[in-house]
Design a protein around this motif. Sequence first.
Motif, mmCIF file in Angstrom:
data_model
loop_
_atom_site.group_PDB
_atom_site.id
_atom_site.type_symbol
_atom_site.label_atom_id
_atom_site.label_comp_id
_atom_site.label_asym_id
_atom_site.label_seq_id
_atom_site.Cartn_x
_atom_site.Cartn_y
_atom_site.Cartn_z
ATOM 1 N N PHE A 60 -2.337 -8.094 18.274
ATOM 2 C CA PHE A 60 -3.149 -9.304 18.180
ATOM 3 C C PHE A 60 -2.439 -10.472 18.849
ATOM 4 C CE2 PHE A 60 -0.272 -9.364 14.617
ATOM 5 C CZ PHE A 60 0.022 -10.704 14.376
ATOM 6 N N PHE A 61 -3.218 -11.527 19.108
ATOM 7 C CA PHE A 61 -2.612 -12.786 19.552
ATOM 8 C C PHE A 61 -3.111 -13.892 18.647
ATOM 9 C CE2 PHE A 61 -6.555 -12.679 21.952
ATOM 10 C CZ PHE A 61 -6.979 -14.000 21.988
ATOM 11 N N VAL A 62 -2.346 -14.942 18.588
ATOM 12 C CA VAL A 62 -2.704 -16.101 17.779
ATOM 13 C C VAL A 62 -3.011 -17.237 18.737
ATOM 14 C CG1 VAL A 62 -1.912 -17.718 16.014
ATOM 15 C CG2 VAL A 62 -1.205 -15.309 15.905
ATOM 16 N N ASP A 63 -4.223 -17.812 18.606
ATOM 17 C CA ASP A 63 -4.618 -18.886 19.525
ATOM 18 C C ASP A 63 -4.000 -20.223 19.098
ATOM 19 O OD1 ASP A 63 -6.247 -20.006 17.503
ATOM 20 O OD2 ASP A 63 -8.072 -19.059 18.263
ATOM 21 N N ASP A 64 -4.306 -21.271 19.858
ATOM 22 C CA ASP A 64 -3.707 -22.589 19.619
ATOM 23 C C ASP A 64 -4.077 -23.177 18.260
ATOM 24 O OD1 ASP A 64 -2.507 -22.444 22.081
ATOM 25 O OD2 ASP A 64 -4.037 -23.626 23.111
ATOM 26 N N GLU A 65 -5.203 -22.717 17.689
ATOM 27 C CA GLU A 65 -5.621 -23.197 16.362
ATOM 28 C C GLU A 65 -5.035 -22.350 15.235
ATOM 29 O OE1 GLU A 65 -8.329 -23.145 18.868
ATOM 30 O OE2 GLU A 65 -7.589 -25.181 19.151
ATOM 31 N N GLY A 66 -4.219 -21.354 15.593
ATOM 32 C CA GLY A 66 -3.621 -20.494 14.572
ATOM 33 C C GLY A 66 -4.508 -19.335 14.152
ATOM 34 N N GLN A 67 -5.607 -19.138 14.881
ATOM 35 C CA GLN A 67 -6.547 -18.050 14.567
ATOM 36 C C GLN A 67 -6.040 -16.737 15.172
ATOM 37 O OE1 GLN A 67 -9.465 -18.489 12.749
ATOM 38 N NE2 GLN A 67 -9.821 -16.296 12.850
#
Length: 194
Positions: A60-67
Amino acid sequence: MNFKPLLDYIAQYVALSEEERDFLVSKLRYRRYLKGQFILQQGDVSKTECFIVKGCTKMFFVDDEGQEHIVMFSIEDWWTSDLGSFSAQIPSDFNVQCLEDTETIQFHIDVIEEIFERIPKMERFFRKIIEKAYVSSQKRIVRNFSMAAKARYLYFRETYPKMERRIPQYMIASYLGITKEFLSKIKSQLAYDD
């Protein structure tokens, strides 16, 4: 350390002599991880390609909003790693985390070229499995654009029945690109339809 699952998997694609198998095994690492441990973290450079002997992982990756956005699950006889990071030796865009206690057989970046030189058919083996993974990835993109959420869930359930029982629903929802609440509605509707 049990290398047989990997050797059996390789035998589906290329035939190795006993000498080649012995050399290959001498260059591999067997590594165990506990549930929750990371095999790879976003921003680190991937040093290994991992074959799953036992267990389950999520990429997985975590986007700039922490999602968190899950792009792949891996179970027994599957592979996990950030191939782009591994092949180019650049920082990874992805995390790989164990959802269960997990056992892996690892091809380390330091020995991969030596393996290819000594056993040229291993290069063909990796080409074949990378082609297969690429086609699978393309098909998933098409499904995500062309299928409704319910159809994507049904495809996941039918294609990966062993996974659905092992992976929390909110993670399956993330993988499908929907909320856990929407997945719950889909499942309720399917139960009602039965």
